[in-house]
Motif scaffolding. Structure first.
Motif, PDB file in Angstrom:
ATOM      1  N   LEU A  96       1.166  -1.517  -0.376  1.00 23.93           N
ATOM      2  CA  LEU A  96       0.089  -0.162  -0.214  1.00 23.93           C
ATOM      3  C   LEU A  96       1.188   0.812   0.286  1.00 23.93           C
ATOM      4  N   LEU A  97       0.551   2.469  -0.444  1.00 21.81           N
ATOM      5  CA  LEU A  97       1.084   3.792  -0.552  1.00 21.81           C
ATOM      6  C   LEU A  97       0.736   4.309   0.537  1.00 21.81           C
ATOM      7  N   PRO A  98       2.292   4.352   1.453  1.00 14.32           N
ATOM      8  CA  PRO A  98       1.996   4.837   3.040  1.00 14.32           C
ATOM      9  C   PRO A  98       1.473   6.585   3.071  1.00 14.32           C
ATOM     10  N   LYS A  99       2.104   7.424   2.021  1.00 13.25           N
ATOM     11  CA  LYS A  99       1.244   8.318   1.928  1.00 13.25           C
ATOM     12  C   LYS A  99      -0.066   8.557   1.848  1.00 13.25           C
TER      13      LYS A  99
ATOM     14  N   ASN B 349      17.674  17.322  -9.792  1.00 16.06           N
ATOM     15  CA  ASN B 349      18.661  16.739  -8.690  1.00 16.06           C
ATOM     16  C   ASN B 349      16.947  16.587  -7.576  1.00 16.06           C
ATOM     17  N   ILE B 350      16.355  17.168  -7.078  1.00 21.32           N
ATOM     18  CA  ILE B 350      15.931  16.948  -6.059  1.00 21.32           C
ATOM     19  C   ILE B 350      14.356  15.098  -6.427  1.00 21.32           C
ATOM     20  N   MET B 351      14.798  15.683  -8.277  1.00 17.20           N
ATOM     21  CA  MET B 351      13.568  14.916  -8.095  1.00 17.20           C
ATOM     22  C   MET B 351      14.256  13.327  -8.659  1.00 17.20           C
ATOM     23  N   LEU B 352      15.536  13.344  -9.212  1.00 18.16           N
ATOM     24  CA  LEU B 352      15.674  12.235  -9.079  1.00 18.16           C
ATOM     25  C   LEU B 352      16.047  11.693  -7.867  1.00 18.16           C
ATOM     26  N   ARG B 358      11.374   6.716  -4.353  1.00 19.02           N
ATOM     27  CA  ARG B 358       9.773   6.242  -4.471  1.00 19.02           C
ATOM     28  C   ARG B 358       9.764   5.315  -5.307  1.00 19.02           C
ATOM     29  N   ILE B 359      10.538   4.837  -5.893  1.00 20.75           N
ATOM     30  CA  ILE B 359      10.919   3.280  -6.459  1.00 20.75           C
ATOM     31  C   ILE B 359      10.002   2.277  -6.065  1.00 20.75           C
ATOM     32  N   ARG B 360       9.326   2.377  -5.325  1.00 17.47           N
ATOM     33  CA  ARG B 360       8.330   1.004  -4.803  1.00 17.47           C
ATOM     34  C   ARG B 360       7.216   1.955  -5.008  1.00 17.47           C
ATOM     35  N   GLU B 361       7.066   2.989  -4.530  1.00 20.32           N
ATOM     36  CA  GLU B 361       5.843   3.518  -4.946  1.00 20.32           C
ATOM     37  C   GLU B 361       5.328   3.096  -7.189  1.00 20.32           C
ATOM     38  N   ILE B 362       6.123   3.238  -6.917  1.00 16.48           N
ATOM     39  CA  ILE B 362       6.038   3.764  -8.978  1.00 16.48           C
ATOM     40  C   ILE B 362       5.459   2.023  -9.092  1.00 16.48           C
ATOM     41  N   GLY B 363       6.144   1.350  -8.743  1.00 19.58           N
ATOM     42  CA  GLY B 363       6.209  -0.179  -9.486  1.00 19.58           C
ATOM     43  C   GLY B 363       5.021  -0.530  -8.522  1.00 19.58           C
ATOM     44  N   ILE B 364       4.345  -0.335  -7.561  1.00 21.12           N
ATOM     45  CA  ILE B 364       3.412  -0.575  -7.188  1.00 21.12           C
ATOM     46  C   ILE B 364       1.643   0.526  -7.970  1.00 21.12           C
ATOM     47  N   ARG B 365       2.665   1.461  -8.201  1.00 20.92           N
ATOM     48  CA  ARG B 365       1.407   2.317  -9.246  1.00 20.92           C
ATOM     49  C   ARG B 365       1.521   1.445 -10.679  1.00 20.92           C
TER      50      ARG B 365
END
Lengths: 236, 456
Positions: A96-99, B349-352, B358-365
């Protein structure tokens, strides 16, 4: 006709000049309403099989036919669309997304399906009520117990009304009792006519399902437990 | 996923990392505000220069200056007449485009003025005809201008600017009241002259505002009974716009007076009165080219083909203004643009960094159905949102930056913030946002789902 057919599917990786056949000439038929477990020790290729079944990956060779359409040559964005509409994922670590809060997590697949805010909210609430979490809509995932988190994940998997539920070790991070609750939920889903696929290394969990597919060295050794044979809902 | 959704997701992401987002935006904020400030400064500079151009009489003027005989005509040196009154009469008679001609005769070196026990040197001491008043757009505030009779009789009279009054009789803010030295005697290199008139005080809009403000403050101080310590007058240097300063530091006397009482006694003076220069005003700036040709032809005939004069038009100066303003704008804009660019790199830089987080978040999405384009849009929108927010804040801050710059380095030209500059800087920040987001967004969109899901 089978919902999902695998025809001579192979997945071959190359690492350091060595050829690894993660899947070796697999042929499988999955029907609507099937409750199936895929079992095998780690390294057997069951994860790769799950990735191919879940449209997360394309096979190196062979055909994957979903609903009569060959998707083995589909582009990544076509696969994303199929995952979005046809397949629901449940993971061992819930993912799940924690945010985001519970409601927003469940709404996520519908966001990518392009649904409007109101429809999303309604359907998400309905799905959460089905897993008996209608009262925790605004909570963050880390405020919930493992079992509750997994139920949120199941609600998320169900919310786009997919034909296939793919669960990767869904009880791996849960205690025995909670695990049973989750497994019952899956059994219920299969009686509703969804194809539920459990991926596990645990024979006890695999024993719950009427049909078991055992993977060894990338090859299929299918077994049907005679004790549960009568449980299988007849395929249309 | 629709676009609005992406913006909402982006804003949430920014809000979730408030401090980091602010630090990232700081680069854009500074970039945008310095860009706006830079444009404001150059705009102020341009306005100041244009004001000065109008103050010295506009574009219709041609200035004819005496100069040395060119090298190829050196052997004719003895026949050179110099610029004389004969040229003035000839121009008046033969060039219909000309409105007025005004001769000017100056000392070779700045003369010493003395009055009231004080001394002052100014190079703007000249013998002129009364028509010079019109030529230089002078306005008399007190007394009268000398007339044809004064000119005819070479009377010892002069008209001064307020700058001369300030030097010899004291500034109004020092003496308390404005001294009007009409009727007083002023000596120019020891020759006494009666002051018969004084010009009004010339100043730019900016100077007027500052002065009025200062006066109001002084009045309030006086009312409150605060005694100001005596200020040292020397060493303050020239204040204000150059063109106005020159006008204020002018001393005019009749041309004949200059010639007979100040120059005739000098050694090495030619028998015929030589002018240092003459100014011509034409009726219509459109006829400038033709007028220039005619003036040149008339003078060439008068000078028997010896080119001991040169022309200068205000057009040269107007061009010069354009060039210098463009140079200032370009260099300032470039520097501010670089800082905006650096801000963009900060965002990238900050986006990278945020993507690796957030690699995992991107994977979930992606697992629940986000296509590459959805992830791409999300990252670009986040980056643009950061940049645009930074841009907006930068516009707000630009006012402060302008104030800061002008209070640290006071200029005579008040910076002017234009809508155009603001729109340009804002648009630029948006573009920077897009470009800063592109590379991270492509990287995120290309992540493999399986690897991203496995990532810890």
């Amino acid at each position: 006709m089978a919902l999902l057919e695998l025809r001579n599917v192979s997945k071959i990786y190359h690492t350091g000049g060595e050829e690894i056949r993660a899947l070796d000439d697999v042929t499988l038929d999955l029907h609507q309403g099937d409750f199936i477990s895929i079992i095998g020790p780690s390294g057997s290729g069951k994860s790769t099989l799950m990735h191919v079944l879940g449209c997360l990956d394309s096979p190196t060779r062979g055909e994957v036919v979903l609903d009569g359409v060959d998707i083995s040559k589909a582009t990544t964005s076509q696969l994303a669309r199929i995952r979005n509409r046809t397949i629901g994922f449940v993971f061992q670590s819930f993912n799940l997304l924690p945010k985001l809060n519970v409601l927003q997590n469940v709404e996520l697949p519908m966001v990518y399906a392009g649904l409007g805010g109101k429809a999303r909210h309604e359907r998400a609430v309905k799905a959460l009520e089905m897993v008996e979490l209608g009262h925790r809509l605004k909570n963050r995932p880390n405020q919930l117990s493992g079992g509750q988190q997994q139920r949120v994940a199941i609600a998320r998997a169900l919310v786009n009304d997919p034909k296939i539920i793919l669960a990767d070790e869904p009880t791996g991070n849960l205690d025995t009792h909670t695990g049973e609750v989750i497994l019952n939920l899956f059994r219920e889903l299969s009686t509703q006519g969804r194809t539920v696929i459990l991926v596990t290394h645990n024979p006890e969990i695999a024993a719950v399902t009427p049909r078991r597919i055992e993977i060894r060295n990338g090859k299929v050794a299918e077994k049907v437990d005679p004790r549960l044979a009568g449980f299988t809902p007849s395929t249309p | 996923m629709n676009f609005l959704n992406a913006i909402v997701v982006g804003l949430k992401e920014i809000w979730a990392n408030k401090f980091r987002s602010f630090l990232t935006m700081l680069g854009i904020i500074l970039g945008v505000s310095s860009l706006v400030a830079m444009f404001a400064m150059t705009q102020g500079l341009e306005n100041g220069l244009k004001e000065a151009l109008v103050a010295i009489g506009g574009l219709q003027k041609i200035r004819v200056e005496a100069r040395n005989v060119p090298v190829e005509q050196r052997h004719l040196r003895d026949f050179a007449t110099g610029v004389t009154l004969r040229d003035v009469y000839a121009l008046q008679a033969s060039v219909p485009e000309i409105d007025i001609v005004s001769p000017e005769m100056r000392m070779d070196s700045p003369p010493t003025l003395a009055a009231n026990g004080r001394r002052h040197r100014t190079f703007m001491t000249a013998g002129v005809w009364p028509v010079q008043l019109e030529m230089m757009e002078h306005q008399l505030a007190h007394g009268r201008m000398f007339n044809a009779d004064d000119e005819q009789d070479a009377r010892s009279v002069c008209v001064i600017g307020t700058g001369i009054r300030d030097e010899l009789f004291g500034r109004p803010d020092q003496t308390g009241t404005e001294v009007i030295p009409i009727g007083q005697t002023l000596t120019v290199n020891g020759v006494p002259m009666t002051i018969i008139g004084m010009f009004e005080h010339y100043e730019s809009d900016q100077e007027r505002r500052t002065r009025l403000l200062q006066e109001a403050k002084d009045a309030a101080d006086r009312a409150a009974g605060i005694q100001k310590p005596a200020q040292r007058d020397r060493g303050r240097g020239r204040r204000g716009n150059f063109a106005f300063w020159i006008k204020n530091n002018t001393v005019y006397m009749p041309l004949n007076t200059m010639w007979m009482k100040l120059k005739a006694g000098q050694t090495n003076t030619p028998p015929e009165p030589r002018l240092s220069n003459l100014e011509v005003r034409i009726r219509d700036v459109e006829t400038m080219d033709r007028a220039l040709t005619q003036v040149r032809n008339v003078l060439m005939v008068n000078h028997r083909g010896i080119e001991d004069f040169s022309f200068r038009t205000q057009e040269d100066w107007a061009d010069q203004i354009q060039i210098s303003v463009r140079a200032a704008r370009l260099s300032g804009g470039l520097i501010a643009g670089i800082s905006l660019f650096v801000g963009g790199i900060g965002i990238m830089n900050i986006m990278l960094a945020s993507i690796s987080e957030r690699i995992r978040e991107i994977g979930i999405r992606k697992a629940v159905g986000a296509a590459g384009i959805d992830i791409f849009t999300q990252i670009v929108v986040e980056s643009v949102t950061l940049a645009v927010l930074g841009g907006l804040l930068g516009l707000v801050c630009s006012r402060g930056v302008v104030w800061l710059i002008s209070s640290v380095t006071p200029t005579d030209n008040e910076p002017i913030i234009t809508w155009g500059a603001m729109a340009f800087a804002f648009a630029f920040s948006g573009i920077v946002g897009v470009f800063a987001g592109l590379f991270p967004a492509i990287k995120a969109a290309r992540l493999s789902v399986i690897q991203a899901l496995r990532y810890d």
